[in-house]
Design a protein around this motif. Structure first.
Motif, PDB file in Angstrom:
ATOM      1  N   GLY A 108      10.820  -4.938 -13.162  1.00 50.96           N
ATOM      2  CA  GLY A 108      11.617  -3.298 -13.400  1.00 50.96           C
ATOM      3  C   GLY A 108      12.145  -2.526 -12.907  1.00 50.96           C
ATOM      4  N   VAL A 109      11.119  -1.784 -12.207  1.00 48.67           N
ATOM      5  CA  VAL A 109      10.940  -0.580 -10.635  1.00 48.67           C
ATOM      6  C   VAL A 109      10.762  -1.294  -9.693  1.00 48.67           C
ATOM      7  CG1 VAL A 109       9.589   0.531 -12.593  1.00 48.67           C
ATOM      8  CG2 VAL A 109       8.586  -0.711 -11.252  1.00 48.67           C
ATOM      9  N   ALA A 128       8.925 -21.758 -15.743  1.00 49.85           N
ATOM     10  CA  ALA A 128       8.841 -21.101 -17.038  1.00 49.85           C
ATOM     11  C   ALA A 128       7.361 -20.970 -17.667  1.00 49.85           C
ATOM     12  CB  ALA A 128       9.083 -22.041 -18.083  1.00 49.85           C
ATOM     13  N   SER A 129       6.363 -21.623 -17.163  1.00 46.61           N
ATOM     14  CA  SER A 129       5.107 -21.585 -17.329  1.00 46.61           C
ATOM     15  C   SER A 129       4.258 -21.382 -16.472  1.00 46.61           C
ATOM     16  CB  SER A 129       4.399 -21.728 -18.135  1.00 46.61           C
ATOM     17  OG  SER A 129       4.222 -23.342 -18.036  1.00 46.61           O
ATOM     18  N   GLN A 130       2.889 -20.620 -16.652  1.00 44.77           N
ATOM     19  CA  GLN A 130       1.758 -20.487 -15.070  1.00 44.77           C
ATOM     20  C   GLN A 130       0.840 -21.658 -15.474  1.00 44.77           C
ATOM     21  OE1 GLN A 130       1.195 -20.250 -12.075  1.00 44.77           O
ATOM     22  NE2 GLN A 130       1.519 -18.103 -11.682  1.00 44.77           N
ATOM     23  N   SER A 131       0.370 -22.412 -14.665  1.00 41.66           N
ATOM     24  CA  SER A 131      -0.890 -23.601 -14.757  1.00 41.66           C
ATOM     25  C   SER A 131      -2.076 -22.953 -13.735  1.00 41.66           C
ATOM     26  CB  SER A 131      -0.364 -24.744 -14.360  1.00 41.66           C
ATOM     27  OG  SER A 131       0.713 -24.948 -13.726  1.00 41.66           O
ATOM     28  N   PHE A 132      -1.843 -22.201 -13.034  1.00 42.32           N
ATOM     29  CA  PHE A 132      -2.483 -21.392 -11.884  1.00 42.32           C
ATOM     30  C   PHE A 132      -3.157 -20.216 -12.113  1.00 42.32           C
ATOM     31  CE2 PHE A 132       0.344 -24.282  -9.328  1.00 42.32           C
ATOM     32  CZ  PHE A 132      -0.091 -25.875  -9.008  1.00 42.32           C
ATOM     33  N   THR A 133      -4.523 -19.491 -11.591  1.00 44.86           N
ATOM     34  CA  THR A 133      -5.491 -18.348 -12.184  1.00 44.86           C
ATOM     35  C   THR A 133      -6.262 -18.293 -11.044  1.00 44.86           C
ATOM     36  OG1 THR A 133      -6.353 -17.490 -13.246  1.00 44.86           O
ATOM     37  CG2 THR A 133      -6.932 -20.166 -13.495  1.00 44.86           C
ATOM     38  N   ALA A 134      -5.842 -16.780 -10.345  1.00 45.95           N
ATOM     39  CA  ALA A 134      -7.048 -16.189  -9.483  1.00 45.95           C
ATOM     40  C   ALA A 134      -8.102 -15.435 -10.399  1.00 45.95           C
ATOM     41  CB  ALA A 134      -6.708 -16.478  -8.555  1.00 45.95           C
ATOM     42  N   ARG A 135      -8.783 -14.901 -10.178  1.00 46.97           N
ATOM     43  CA  ARG A 135      -9.312 -13.521 -10.669  1.00 46.97           C
ATOM     44  C   ARG A 135      -8.929 -12.479  -9.268  1.00 46.97           C
ATOM     45  NH1 ARG A 135     -14.286 -11.299 -13.898  1.00 46.97           N
ATOM     46  NH2 ARG A 135     -14.666 -13.298 -13.700  1.00 46.97           N
ATOM     47  N   ASP A 136      -7.870 -11.694 -10.207  1.00 47.11           N
ATOM     48  CA  ASP A 136      -7.082 -10.185 -10.009  1.00 47.11           C
ATOM     49  C   ASP A 136      -8.094  -9.224  -9.191  1.00 47.11           C
ATOM     50  OD1 ASP A 136      -5.242  -9.268  -8.850  1.00 47.11           O
ATOM     51  OD2 ASP A 136      -3.954  -8.809 -10.874  1.00 47.11           O
ATOM     52  N   TYR A 215      12.408   3.493  -5.268  1.00 47.45           N
ATOM     53  CA  TYR A 215      12.295   3.795  -6.478  1.00 47.45           C
ATOM     54  C   TYR A 215      14.006   4.493  -6.452  1.00 47.45           C
ATOM     55  CZ  TYR A 215       7.856   2.018  -7.870  1.00 47.45           C
ATOM     56  OH  TYR A 215       6.680   1.116  -7.940  1.00 47.45           O
ATOM     57  N   ASN A 218      18.784   1.308  -7.276  1.00 44.76           N
ATOM     58  CA  ASN A 218      18.562  -0.329  -7.396  1.00 44.76           C
ATOM     59  C   ASN A 218      20.005  -1.092  -6.182  1.00 44.76           C
ATOM     60  OD1 ASN A 218      16.997  -0.987  -9.466  1.00 44.76           O
ATOM     61  ND2 ASN A 218      18.056  -0.271 -10.771  1.00 44.76           N
ATOM     62  N   TRP A 220      20.931  -3.085  -6.070  1.00 40.37           N
ATOM     63  CA  TRP A 220      22.801  -4.027  -7.057  1.00 40.37           C
ATOM     64  C   TRP A 220      23.925  -2.969  -7.172  1.00 40.37           C
ATOM     65  CZ3 TRP A 220      18.940  -5.808  -9.727  1.00 40.37           C
ATOM     66  CH2 TRP A 220      18.503  -4.051 -11.526  1.00 40.37           C
TER      67      TRP A 220
END
Lengths: 757, 207
Positions: A108-109, A128-136, A215, A218, A220
């Protein structure tokens, strides 16, 4: 369709059932793209070597197990390739899921939103969905001057690092490897970065963004105006992106400059120095009449070479109708140099081009601080150095730290001894070749020992040079603006022509100003003379100025249509990005009776006898095709010339003892237009080494006054620790109108007066 | 009643009933006595009683059937698209708009315009925001596209004012800070669907 001639270099492969032709050495991806077959990529960037970090470009090759990376795999004749199937889709979808792990949801920004590769490909592969992960983890934003880097948004495609090393040659960006912790690092923050913004332009996500643009708009909302850069003779392809200035102001404003980063590059001046428009010009009938009167009675029209071909053509028409003398200091030396060159080479134009330069295997740069004079030429030398492992011989009186990473041999000669250097080069490069007897005799007659001693170029250095080029092919000689106004310019031009003709060299004579080549081809320039004068971006009794400082306003190069003639000998179109309400040169010419409805009506009447084509402005193409071939405007035709010239005997080389001042703009400054740009900052210091300071008895921070060619400079002296030797660098882009009066040799020994502070 | 019957205009065949009305008096005396008879009939007071009852109900029992427009207004449907409101975050009180520009982009009458900038807190700040209500067609796309439920349609349906500026300034549309508690979530276009929670797929957290 004509029958295709198959040479042994050609190969044929089948991609998704379509028969495609390519050349030996092409990668699968290159052939696919040339044939409009889509293979998704995230890290591939055409102008650098394949990075192969994303694995999105995987394809299946019949008879080969597993998936092949099409970006780096060379095509083999007869291969049958599948680019899309269920397994490849799953693979690519998983890659996109991995890219999206912990990617901040701030579309959005984010500035990149709307033109973001990650957004596009995430949608394309329906993640559409996430199946992996990592500690941010916490990754703070870093500010690198013009550019800010947000590691949290970075997808580690490495495009920026490759472009910084392979194209720009700065080697500033590097990868800090650490699995998920990997980031891009700025190895030398704050300094030595040439602030070109190339890394930012190739970033597929919003990780590298312009601090200034951030910022504000945009993607477009911005309207792209395709044009060419107006700051140096490379006239690079770019787009001005414009939008209304704000809620209360409907005037269009340039928000940023973008380029076709897959195939082209820009330097910092092109990318950030776009705010040089002449705003606020108004039509005033009385002023118009006085301008026309001034032109009528003018004996001399003095002008800078930062004008379009059409304007040059208008000036030439005025000259033909009124007999006014045309004086262009920036182009006159170059014009004479070209003439002298043609008299030996038998061609009206030099043979080299930037594309061939980037493919050369041996490059010699003579008489130019090329990194500052023309960054695009330097970029192409860098590409040759990185890809072709080209030998780069840099011959100049000043060692340039910015060139260090690409130069294989630095040959330092004494200021003023360019003729000697050219003669020694000719001796080294063409003596062994088959040359006509008179040239052989000329080379034999050269007093090598004396020249070598006077110019300070050691014979061992020349021997090293000739040895290093011995097993290579594809040479380019780049000559620059130190030579054009040299007292012995004609002799040097002839020597360079001889090297080009007999030494298997391609020659590039880098024009000293934006459209110096165009002006020198279109206008019959005269020597400066006294009398009532009109200056166009140059001093005169009545001044037409696109800088906003003259008696009557003229449009800047981003406010008008026209064409420029680039170092590539290409006639490229420029378009008006911003409105201009004042008078143009064409309006004034109409007042004089040189009638044309629009300035661009002159485009198709550019002199065919000088190599131009009779093509109307609106018919000029301006695009790059899928293989990256340039279709901008057209290439000038090199015409045959009479070979009447003979090599001149080398004159005694002048000596410059003591401190020398070299006229050179640096730090993205080229003209008073770049100086006008607020984003680029100013370069207004006399910079020299400690040695120069001692020799000239100057201290760091001291104010000095000196005069070069009638222009008085008052400069703060600054000791630059990266410099060596007795030559200081003096910029002149900030000198307004007189910055275009460079009709003199760039090395000078002015009297330096210390001013009381 | 079928269409055919409805279309039947042949009135001569209808079943008219002749009312059993008294004869109109022919003599002046007869007419006079009818006036007296009708005037003094007790039914008049039945009508007066109804009026009095409703008047007492309205004035003293608070059962008024009309509203004092424009001092009072009737509530409108949440799906009604009136002048926009800009909502604030309930927790921080900061305005919800993030300046993404989607409303500006989607607006089919091109009446939304915003200026954004990089502020001191490294955030995208909306420095100016206007809606030109002279052009707005109240289509509701802006409220529908807004990812933050920041721009919504409010209850101000009177699109007349002395000057357009009365509507178009961001601050005017924004919920006043002191009225934050009264701010209501919007149920119209673009509102979160009632079963939104069920549709969320959670990101795995393996660590």
């Amino acid at each position: 369709m004509s029958a295709r001639i198959t040479t042994k270099n050609e190969l044929t492969i089948t991609i998704d059932g379509k028969v495609c032709h390519g050349i030996q050495g092409d990668t699968i991806l290159q052939i696919a793209r040339a044939n409009s077959i889509y293979i998704p990529t995230m890290c591939y960037l055409t102008k650098v070597q394949p990075i192969a970090s994303c694995r999105m470009c995987v394809v299946n090759v019949e008879g080969v197990d597993g998936m092949i990376l099409s970006c780096q795999e060379k095509a083999v004749d007869g291969a049958v390739i599948t680019t899309h199937n269920e397994a490849l889709y799953k693979e690519r979808q998983n890659i996109m899921k991995l890219y999206n792990v912990n990617h901040p949801l701030e579309c959005g920004v984010c500035d990149k939103s709307g033109e973001c590769d990650l957004q596009n490909k995430t949608m394309e592969f329906a993640v559409a969905s996430q199946s992996f992960t990592a500690r941010d983890m916490h990754r703070p934003v870093e500010n690198w001057g013009f550019i800010s880097y947000d590691p949290a948004l970075c997808i580690m495609c490495e495009k920026c690092v490759h472009v910084c090393n392979e194209v720009v040659g700065d080697n500033i960006l590097a990868i800090s490897v650490g699995g998920y912790k990997s980031t891009i690092i700025n190895t030398r923050p704050g300094e030595e970065c040439s602030s070109c913004g190339e890394c930012m332009s190739v970033c597929p996500v919003g990780a590298l963004v312009s601090t200034d643009f951030k910022y504000t708009s945009n993607a477009w909302e911005l309207q792209k105006i395709p044009s060419s850069c107006a700051h140096c003779s490379s006239a690079c392809s770019l787009s001005y992106e414009v939008k209304h200035s704000g809620i209360g102001n409907h005037e269009k404003k340039i928000y940023r400059v973008t380029n076709n980063y897959e195939f082209t590059s820009l330097c910092g001046a092109g990318r950030f120095g776009y705010d040089f428009a002449n705003t606020g010009a108004k039509r005033d009938r009385a002023l118009f009449t006085s301008a026309v009167e001034a032109l009528k009675k003018a004996e001399v029209i003095r002008f800078g070479a930062t004008i379009t071909n059409e304007e040059a053509s208008i000036l030439q028409h005025i000259k033909e109708s009124y007999g006014t003398a045309l004086v262009c200091d920036e182009a006159r030396g170059y014009q004479k140099f070209l003439e002298a060159y043609s008299s030996v080479s038998g061609k009206s134009l030099y043979s080299g081009s930037l594309k061939n330069l980037s493919k050369s295997r041996g490059i010699i740069v003579l008489g130019s601080k090329i990194n500052d004079d023309n960054p695009m030429v330097k970029y192409h030398i860098t590409m040759a150095s990185r890809r072709e492992r080209a030998r780069v011989v840099y011959m100049h009186p000043i060692e340039d730290a910015a060139m260090q990473s690409i130069v294989t041999q630095f040959i330092k000669y004494e200021a003023g001894s360019e003729e000697g250097a050219a003669a020694l080069l000719a001796k080294t490069l063409i003596d062994t070749k088959k040359v006509p007897s008179e040239i052989a005799a000329y080379l034999d007659d050269l007093d090598i020992g004396n020249l070598s001693a006077e110019s300070n170029i050691g014979e061992d250095e020349l021997e090293k040079l000739s040895k290093s080029l011995i097993k290579k092919s594809g040479f380019t000689l780049v000559a620059g603006s130190d030579l054009y106004n040299h007292p012995r310019a004609e002799s040097i031009a002839k020597l360079l022509a001889a090297i080009e003709l007999y030494g298997d060299f391609e020659l590039i004579l880098v024009p000293p100003a934006t459209n110096a080549l165009g002006v020198s081809l279109i206008c019959d320039l005269d020597e400066d003379k006294d009398g009532y004068s009109v200056g166009y971006n140059a001093p005169g009794d009545f001044v037409l100025s696109a800088m906003g400082s003259g008696d009557i306003d003229m449009p800047a190069l981003n406010q008008q249509e026209g064409t420029l003639t680039s170092v590539d000998k290409r006639v490229v179109p420029i378009n008006a990005a911003l409105a201009y309400d004042g008078y143009t040169l064409n309006n004034l010419a109409c007042g004089l009776g040189v009638e044309a409805k629009y300035t661009i009506d002159y485009t198709e009447h550019l002199p065919v006898v000088k190599g131009y084509e009779a093509v109307a402005f609106d018919d000029l193409p301006d695009y790059f095709d899928a293989s990256g071939n340039e279709h901008r405007g057209y290439l000038l035709h090199s015409l045959d010339a009479e070979q009447t010239g003979t090599l001149e005997e080398v004159a005694d080389l002048p000596t410059y003892d003591g401190g020398v001042v070299y006229q050179c703009n640096s730090g993205n400054q080229f003209t008073s237009f770049t100086n006008k740009s607020k984003k680029l900052g100013t370069d207004d210091k006399l910079r020299g080494s400690q040695q120069f300071a001692t020799l000239s008895k100057l201290n760091d921070g001291q104010k000095v006054r000196f005069e070069i060619n009638g222009v008085v400079y008052e400069r703060v002296f600054m000791i630059d620790t990266s410099m060596k030797g007795t030559i200081a660098i003096n910029p002149y882009a900030d000198m307004g109108l007189s910055s275009t009066t460079v009709s003199y040799y760039r090395f000078n020994q002015p009297k330096l007066e210390v001013m009381d502070s | 009643m079928s269409l055919e019957e409805f279309k039947n205009r042949n009135i001569g065949k209808q079943n008219y009933v002749k009312l059993d009305l008294e004869h109109t008096p022919q003599t002046p005396l007869g007419r006079f006595s009818r006036v007296v008879r009708r005037t003094l009939k007790g039914e008049l007071f039945v009508g007066l009683y109804v009026t009095l009852r409703e008047m007492i109900n309205a004035l003293f029992r608070g059962e008024m059937h009309t509203v004092k427009y424009p001092l009072e207004k009737l509530p409108i449907s949440p799906r009604y698209r009136a002048i926009h409101d800009m909502l604030r975050l309930l927790e921080s009180g900061h305005y919800r708009c993030i300046g993404c520009g989607l409303c500006e982009k989607i607006c089919i009458s091109n009446c939304i315009r915003m200026d954004t900038r990089y502020d001191e807190n490294q955030r995208k700040e909306v420095s100016e925001y206007t809606i030109n209500f002279g052009r707005c067609i109240f289509c509701g796309y802006c409220a529908e596209v807004c990812p933050e439920l920041a721009i919504v349609h409010g209850g101000r349906y009177e699109t007349a004012s002395e000057q357009r500026a009365s509507f178009s300034i961001f601050e005017d549309m924004l919920t006043p800070v002191d009225a934050l508690k009264q701010q209501k979530e919007y149920d119209g276009f673009g509102a979160v669907s009632p079963n939104a929670d069920e549709n969320i797929k959670k990101t795995p957290l393996a660590y």
